[in-house]
Design an enzyme around this catalytic site. Structure first.
Site, PDB file in Angstrom:
ATOM      1  N   CYS A  55     -17.102 -11.476 -14.349  1.00 39.24           N
ATOM      2  CA  CYS A  55     -16.767 -12.583 -13.443  1.00 39.24           C
ATOM      3  C   CYS A  55     -18.012 -13.393 -13.064  1.00 39.24           C
ATOM      4  O   CYS A  55     -19.024 -12.825 -12.666  1.00 39.24           O
ATOM      5  CB  CYS A  55     -16.124 -12.007 -12.187  1.00 39.24           C
ATOM      6  SG  CYS A  55     -15.723 -13.272 -10.983  1.00 39.24           S
TER       7      CYS A  55
ATOM      8  N   CYS B  71     -19.370 -13.347  -4.317  1.00 35.81           N
ATOM      9  CA  CYS B  71     -18.148 -13.279  -3.509  1.00 35.81           C
ATOM     10  C   CYS B  71     -17.931 -11.824  -3.116  1.00 35.81           C
ATOM     11  O   CYS B  71     -18.342 -10.924  -3.830  1.00 35.81           O
ATOM     12  CB  CYS B  71     -16.979 -13.851  -4.316  1.00 35.81           C
ATOM     13  SG  CYS B  71     -15.611 -12.752  -4.634  1.00 35.81           S
TER      14      CYS B  71
ATOM     15  N   CYS C  43     -10.777 -15.202 -10.868  1.00 38.01           N
ATOM     16  CA  CYS C  43     -10.861 -13.946 -10.133  1.00 38.01           C
ATOM     17  C   CYS C  43     -10.261 -12.849 -10.996  1.00 38.01           C
ATOM     18  O   CYS C  43      -9.153 -13.013 -11.511  1.00 38.01           O
ATOM     19  CB  CYS C  43     -10.110 -14.067  -8.813  1.00 38.01           C
ATOM     20  SG  CYS C  43     -10.087 -12.501  -7.931  1.00 38.01           S
TER      21      CYS C  43
ATOM     22  N   GLN D  42       2.888  -3.389  -0.739  1.00 35.86           N
ATOM     23  CA  GLN D  42       1.736  -2.852  -1.490  1.00 35.86           C
ATOM     24  C   GLN D  42       1.255  -3.883  -2.515  1.00 35.86           C
ATOM     25  O   GLN D  42       2.071  -4.552  -3.148  1.00 35.86           O
ATOM     26  CB  GLN D  42       2.128  -1.552  -2.205  1.00 35.86           C
ATOM     27  CG  GLN D  42       2.637  -0.456  -1.286  1.00 35.86           C
ATOM     28  CD  GLN D  42       1.525   0.292  -0.555  1.00 35.86           C
ATOM     29  OE1 GLN D  42       0.340   0.041  -0.752  1.00 35.86           O
ATOM     30  NE2 GLN D  42       1.922   1.209   0.309  1.00 35.86           N
TER      31      GLN D  42
ATOM     32  N   TYR E  60       5.649   4.187   9.683  1.00 36.26           N
ATOM     33  CA  TYR E  60       4.878   3.040   9.186  1.00 36.26           C
ATOM     34  C   TYR E  60       5.569   2.545   7.900  1.00 36.26           C
ATOM     35  O   TYR E  60       4.950   2.475   6.838  1.00 36.26           O
ATOM     36  CB  TYR E  60       3.419   3.409   8.879  1.00 36.26           C
ATOM     37  CG  TYR E  60       2.688   4.120   9.997  1.00 36.26           C
ATOM     38  CD1 TYR E  60       1.951   3.392  10.935  1.00 36.26           C
ATOM     39  CD2 TYR E  60       2.713   5.512  10.103  1.00 36.26           C
ATOM     40  CE1 TYR E  60       1.262   4.044  11.952  1.00 36.26           C
ATOM     41  CE2 TYR E  60       2.030   6.164  11.123  1.00 36.26           C
ATOM     42  CZ  TYR E  60       1.308   5.424  12.039  1.00 36.26           C
ATOM     43  OH  TYR E  60       0.622   6.082  13.040  1.00 36.26           O
TER      44      TYR E  60
ATOM     45  N   GLU F 218       8.657   1.100  12.185  1.00 34.33           N
ATOM     46  CA  GLU F 218       7.690   0.065  11.800  1.00 34.33           C
ATOM     47  C   GLU F 218       7.461  -0.866  12.991  1.00 34.33           C
ATOM     48  O   GLU F 218       8.389  -1.211  13.706  1.00 34.33           O
ATOM     49  CB  GLU F 218       8.250  -0.698  10.584  1.00 34.33           C
ATOM     50  CG  GLU F 218       7.649  -2.049  10.280  1.00 34.33           C
ATOM     51  CD  GLU F 218       6.159  -2.012   9.932  1.00 34.33           C
ATOM     52  OE1 GLU F 218       5.719  -1.111   9.197  1.00 34.33           O
ATOM     53  OE2 GLU F 218       5.432  -2.895  10.426  1.00 34.33           O
TER      54      GLU F 218
ATOM     55  N   CYS G 134      -4.537   4.742   2.806  1.00 32.94           N
ATOM     56  CA  CYS G 134      -5.437   3.817   2.108  1.00 32.94           C
ATOM     57  C   CYS G 134      -6.863   3.956   2.630  1.00 32.94           C
ATOM     58  O   CYS G 134      -7.703   3.110   2.388  1.00 32.94           O
ATOM     59  CB  CYS G 134      -4.936   2.374   2.256  1.00 32.94           C
ATOM     60  SG  CYS G 134      -4.761   1.870   3.963  1.00 32.94           S
TER      61      CYS G 134
HETATM   62  N1  SAH Z   1       5.062   2.314   3.784  1.00 31.11           N
HETATM   63  C1  SAH Z   1       5.005   0.884   3.654  1.00 31.11           C
HETATM   64  C2  SAH Z   1       4.009   0.207   4.574  1.00 31.11           C
HETATM   65  C3  SAH Z   1       2.623   0.803   4.640  1.00 31.11           C
HETATM   66  S1  SAH Z   1       1.388  -0.204   5.393  1.00 31.11           S
HETATM   67  C4  SAH Z   1       4.791   0.492   2.208  1.00 31.11           C
HETATM   68  O1  SAH Z   1       4.505   1.331   1.359  1.00 31.11           O
HETATM   69  O2  SAH Z   1       4.931  -0.705   1.898  1.00 31.11           O
HETATM   70  C5  SAH Z   1       1.385   0.297   7.037  1.00 31.11           C
HETATM   71  C6  SAH Z   1       2.486  -0.299   7.872  1.00 31.11           C
HETATM   72  O3  SAH Z   1       2.344   0.231   9.194  1.00 31.11           O
HETATM   73  C7  SAH Z   1       2.479  -1.799   8.017  1.00 31.11           C
HETATM   74  O4  SAH Z   1       3.755  -2.299   7.698  1.00 31.11           O
HETATM   75  C8  SAH Z   1       2.158  -2.035   9.507  1.00 31.11           C
HETATM   76  O5  SAH Z   1       2.798  -3.171  10.027  1.00 31.11           O
HETATM   77  C9  SAH Z   1       2.687  -0.790  10.129  1.00 31.11           C
HETATM   78  N2  SAH Z   1       2.102  -0.344  11.406  1.00 31.11           N
HETATM   79  C10 SAH Z   1       0.842  -0.527  11.862  1.00 31.11           C
HETATM   80  N3  SAH Z   1       0.676   0.127  13.031  1.00 31.11           N
HETATM   81  C11 SAH Z   1       1.843   0.747  13.319  1.00 31.11           C
HETATM   82  C12 SAH Z   1       2.282   1.595  14.397  1.00 31.11           C
HETATM   83  N4  SAH Z   1       1.475   1.930  15.387  1.00 31.11           N
HETATM   84  N5  SAH Z   1       3.543   2.059  14.350  1.00 31.11           N
HETATM   85  C13 SAH Z   1       4.378   1.732  13.332  1.00 31.11           C
HETATM   86  N6  SAH Z   1       4.021   0.921  12.303  1.00 31.11           N
HETATM   87  C14 SAH Z   1       2.770   0.446  12.294  1.00 31.11           C
END
Ligand code: SAH
Length: 469
Positions: free
Chosen positions: A85, A91, A172, A299, A328, A349, A424
């Site tokens: 790149c 960057c 990119c 994701q 989450y 969520e 992550c």
């Molecule tokens: N499992 C999903 C999202 C993972 S990312 C997937 O695979 O797509 C993490 C997620 O947690 C996000 O959507 C974010 O908005 C949410 N989040 C962040 N803090 C939180 C909390 N305290 N309670 C519940 N959700 C939360």
């Protein structure tokens, strides 16, 4: 002055700012820096790799370490490859693009191992090999390009490393190519119609970010323009320019204006206006279809996501009679992946728009044994527990800061058969695994996934099994 000088002396030599040294890179940090030891003093060197012999210039000296930059490579490491790149190093997007891909995967396994041993204290932990991509370029389905100004001209691109200076980019290697095409069209529109761009320091101007989202399987494309204000002149012209461009094989289904008038680093504001098409895109993973709004998490690496979810499902090892919590849960992707194999799935969520998507997604896939709650997992789960609603299996997939302690305590009290932790950030993962292990759950299997090739980030799925006493 004297103490400052003395504190920078180590092993008899004094590391000095602006001095040049010839040195060998000995190790690598999980932030993506090579580490040289100059007479025992750690010097962090970006864009280097283990076994490089380099000439470095010291940029800053702290009490116990220093930062340097490569001036020249004397003998390249066997893990070094040519970063293709033109923006590499300028960057802040990729920190590992100069490293052979197989070695990137090895490094990520090592990052996870380091976190589990150093932070988690799991000295005998076994980390599986990193699952990576066959073709690890152009993988991202979501781009966020900051917009700024330099020499009176609009610039769109990426932030320079550790700064908010916008580096304009032409290509990119981690973004889908269509995102870069879209960015160029937006730039043309800004120039043609003299649209004021955002100035972060003064909090003036309009256009802050260009945001794209792509359905890798459906080929649907959403473009969002993040604006410091409610109105943008000539937005109709932008829509025209985007709709008439050849973006094949992608199909523009949505142009959104997101309104973010707040100062600070948060990219999206709470309010969005649809300028064209609909307010979401569709994508599919396996045989499930999803609606995704611009404010909801999805994701970023579609190929790896499928493998990640399949592993999570395998580790849950459901028999069909379990109540599963998907905490989450975002737009309910994991929940729906698990629902066919469980009695019931409860998703939690925090982002309301994501929960709306999750509910719509259950309908879209004719799945009825799921229920979604909006709120913080650390508040919702204790309430459910008080009402007598318990999980046999818990999946958590928190943001980088990991799980809230109150949530971990409630999960422990609930005493599920197992916890599948999707993460992550291996540092917070190891911290939380340590807490759970002190209460009867052991990280039995740890699988790193290369969700973010060419960057130092790594995704993991971990099976925490109950150690019955
Ligand atoms: N499992 C999903 C999202 C993972 S990312 C997937 O695979 O797509 C993490 C997620 O947690 C996000 O959507 C974010 O908005 C949410 N989040 C962040 N803090 C939180 C909390 N305290 N309670 C519940 N959700 C939360």
């Amino acid at each position: 002055m004297l103490t400052k000088v003395l504190s920078n002396i180590c092993g008899g030599i004094m590391i000095k700012k602006n001095e040049e040294y010839i040195t060998k890179i000995q190790s690598f940090t999980n932030e993506g820096f090579g580490v040289a030891k100059i007479d025992g003093f750690a010097v962090f060197v970006p864009y280097s790799v283990v076994d490089d012999e380099v000439r470095v210039k010291i940029l800053s000296v702290k009490k116990t370490y220093a930062y340097g930059k490569i001036l020249g490579i004397i003998t390249p490491s066997k893990h070094r490859t040519n970063a293709p790149c033109p923006h590499f190093g300028k960057c802040g997007g990729c920190s590992l693009l100069h490293i052979d891909y197989n070695y990137q995967k090895e490094l990520k396994k090592q990052f996870v191992h380091d976190s589990f041993t150093r932070i988690g204290g799991f000295l005998d932990i076994k980390i599986e090999d990193t699952t990576g991509m066959d073709e690890p370029d152009f993988y991202r389905n979501k781009a966020v390009f900051p917009v700024g100004e330099a020499d009176g001209k609009a610039q769109i691109g990426m932030y320079a490393p550790r700064s908010h200076r916008v580096v304009p980019i032409e290509e990119c290697f981690i973004q889908n190519k269509v995102s870069v095409e879209v960015m160029k069209i937006v730039k043309e529109w800004i120039e043609k119609y003299n649209i004021p761009v955002y100035n972060e320091e003064n909090h003036t101007g309009l256009i802050r970010h260009v945001f794209t989202r792509i359905g890798d399987n459906t080929k649907e494309l959403m473009v969002s323009i993040v604006v410091n204000g409610k109105k943008i002149k000539h937005s109709d012209k932008l829509v025209q320019m985007l709709a008439s461009a050849d973006l094949s094989p992608y199909c523009l289904v949505s142009v959104m204006q997101n309104i973010n008038t707040k100062k600070g680093n948060v990219i999206l504001g709470d309010e969005s206006v649809c300028l064209y098409g609909r307010e979401y895109i569709h994508d599919s993973i396996g045989d499930l279809k999803f609606q995704i709004s611009n404010g909801a998490f999805y994701q970023v690496n579609p190929k790896i996501t499928k493998l990640l979810y399949e592993k999570a499902l395998e580790l849950c090892d459901l028999k069909g009679d379990e109540t599963v919590f998907d905490l989450y849960c975002g737009i309910g992707t994991i929940s729906l992946f698990l629902a066919k194999h469980a009695k019931k799935v409860i998703g939690v969520e925090i982002v309301p728009q994501a929960v709306e998507d999750a509910k719509a997604n259950a309908k879209l896939n004719n799945i009825e044994n799921v229920q979604f709650y909006t709120g913080e997992a650390e508040n919702v789960v204790p309430k459910l527990y008080e009402e007598g609603i318990k999980a046999d299996v818990v999946v958590v997939d928190p943001p980088r800061k990991g799980c809230d302690r109150k949530l971990l305590d409630t999960i422990v009290k609930m005493n599920p058969q197992k916890i599948v932790y999707v993460s992550c950030d291996s540092a917070t993962l190891a911290r939380d695994a340590k807490i759970l292990s002190e209460h009867g759950f052991y990280p039995e299997k740890v699988f790193p996934f290369d969700q973010f090739p060419h960057t130092a980030h790594v995704e993991c799925v971990v099976l925490m099994s109950r150690v019955d006493k």
